[in-house]
Design a protein around this motif. Sequence first.
Motif, short mmCIF file in Angstrom:
data_model
loop_
_atom_site.label_atom_id
_atom_site.label_comp_id
_atom_site.label_asym_id
_atom_site.label_seq_id
_atom_site.Cartn_x
_atom_site.Cartn_y
_atom_site.Cartn_z
N LEU A 11 0.82 -1.22 0.00
CA LEU A 11 0.00 0.00 0.00
C LEU A 11 0.85 1.27 0.00
N GLU A 12 1.98 1.24 0.68
CA GLU A 12 2.86 2.41 0.73
C GLU A 12 3.39 2.75 -0.67
N ASN A 13 3.87 1.74 -1.38
CA ASN A 13 4.39 1.98 -2.73
C ASN A 13 3.27 2.27 -3.72
N TRP A 14 2.09 1.75 -3.47
CA TRP A 14 0.96 1.98 -4.37
C TRP A 14 0.67 3.47 -4.52
N SER A 15 0.73 4.22 -3.43
CA SER A 15 0.47 5.66 -3.52
C SER A 15 1.54 6.36 -4.36
N ILE A 16 2.78 5.89 -4.28
CA ILE A 16 3.87 6.45 -5.10
C ILE A 16 3.64 6.11 -6.57
N ILE A 17 3.24 4.87 -6.84
CA ILE A 17 2.97 4.44 -8.22
C ILE A 17 1.88 5.31 -8.84
N LEU A 18 0.82 5.54 -8.11
CA LEU A 18 -0.28 6.35 -8.64
C LEU A 18 0.14 7.80 -8.86
N LYS A 19 0.91 8.35 -7.93
CA LYS A 19 1.32 9.75 -8.02
C LYS A 19 2.31 9.97 -9.17
N ARG A 20 3.31 9.09 -9.28
CA ARG A 20 4.38 9.29 -10.27
C ARG A 20 4.15 8.54 -11.58
N LYS A 21 3.15 7.65 -11.60
CA LYS A 21 2.86 6.83 -12.79
C LYS A 21 4.09 6.04 -13.23
N ILE A 22 4.72 5.41 -12.24
CA ILE A 22 5.92 4.62 -12.49
C ILE A 22 5.96 3.44 -11.53
N TYR A 23 6.51 2.32 -11.99
CA TYR A 23 6.66 1.13 -11.16
C TYR A 23 8.11 0.71 -11.24
N GLY A 24 8.77 0.63 -10.12
CA GLY A 24 10.18 0.27 -10.10
C GLY A 24 10.42 -1.05 -9.39
N VAL A 25 11.53 -1.68 -9.75
CA VAL A 25 11.91 -2.95 -9.14
C VAL A 25 13.38 -2.91 -8.77
N THR A 26 13.75 -3.77 -7.84
CA THR A 26 15.15 -3.89 -7.45
C THR A 26 15.92 -4.63 -8.55
N PRO A 27 17.24 -4.50 -8.58
CA PRO A 27 18.03 -5.16 -9.63
C PRO A 27 17.82 -6.67 -9.75
N ASN A 28 17.47 -7.35 -8.66
CA ASN A 28 17.28 -8.80 -8.76
C ASN A 28 16.06 -9.17 -9.60
N TYR A 29 15.20 -8.22 -9.95
CA TYR A 29 14.04 -8.51 -10.80
C TYR A 29 14.20 -7.98 -12.23
N HIS A 30 15.30 -7.32 -12.52
CA HIS A 30 15.49 -6.74 -13.86
C HIS A 30 15.39 -7.79 -14.95
N HIS A 31 15.91 -8.98 -14.73
CA HIS A 31 15.87 -10.02 -15.76
C HIS A 31 14.44 -10.39 -16.13
N LYS A 32 13.54 -10.37 -15.16
CA LYS A 32 12.13 -10.68 -15.44
C LYS A 32 11.45 -9.52 -16.17
#
Length: 64
Positions: A11-32
């Motif tokens: 829920l904490e990151n969800w508000s950031i996603i909605l505000k900035r219209k961006i979804y980020g991941v840590t480097p261990n998920y870049h391959h996916k």
Amino acid sequence: MVKHWLFITNLENWSIILKRKIYGVTPNYHHKFKLVGIGDGVVMYLKGSKIGGTFKIIQGKLPT
């Protein structure tokens, strides 16, 4: 070929996603995330809660 993905966040990151219209991941998920393409569909799941919405990828960028 259009693919469909399930993205998971809290829920904490969800508000950031909605505000900035961006979804980020840590480097261990870049391959996916290199498999995700423009036009792909996404269902966003909010951990322990509900489906946040459905989305379409309109642009993408991962560090090289």
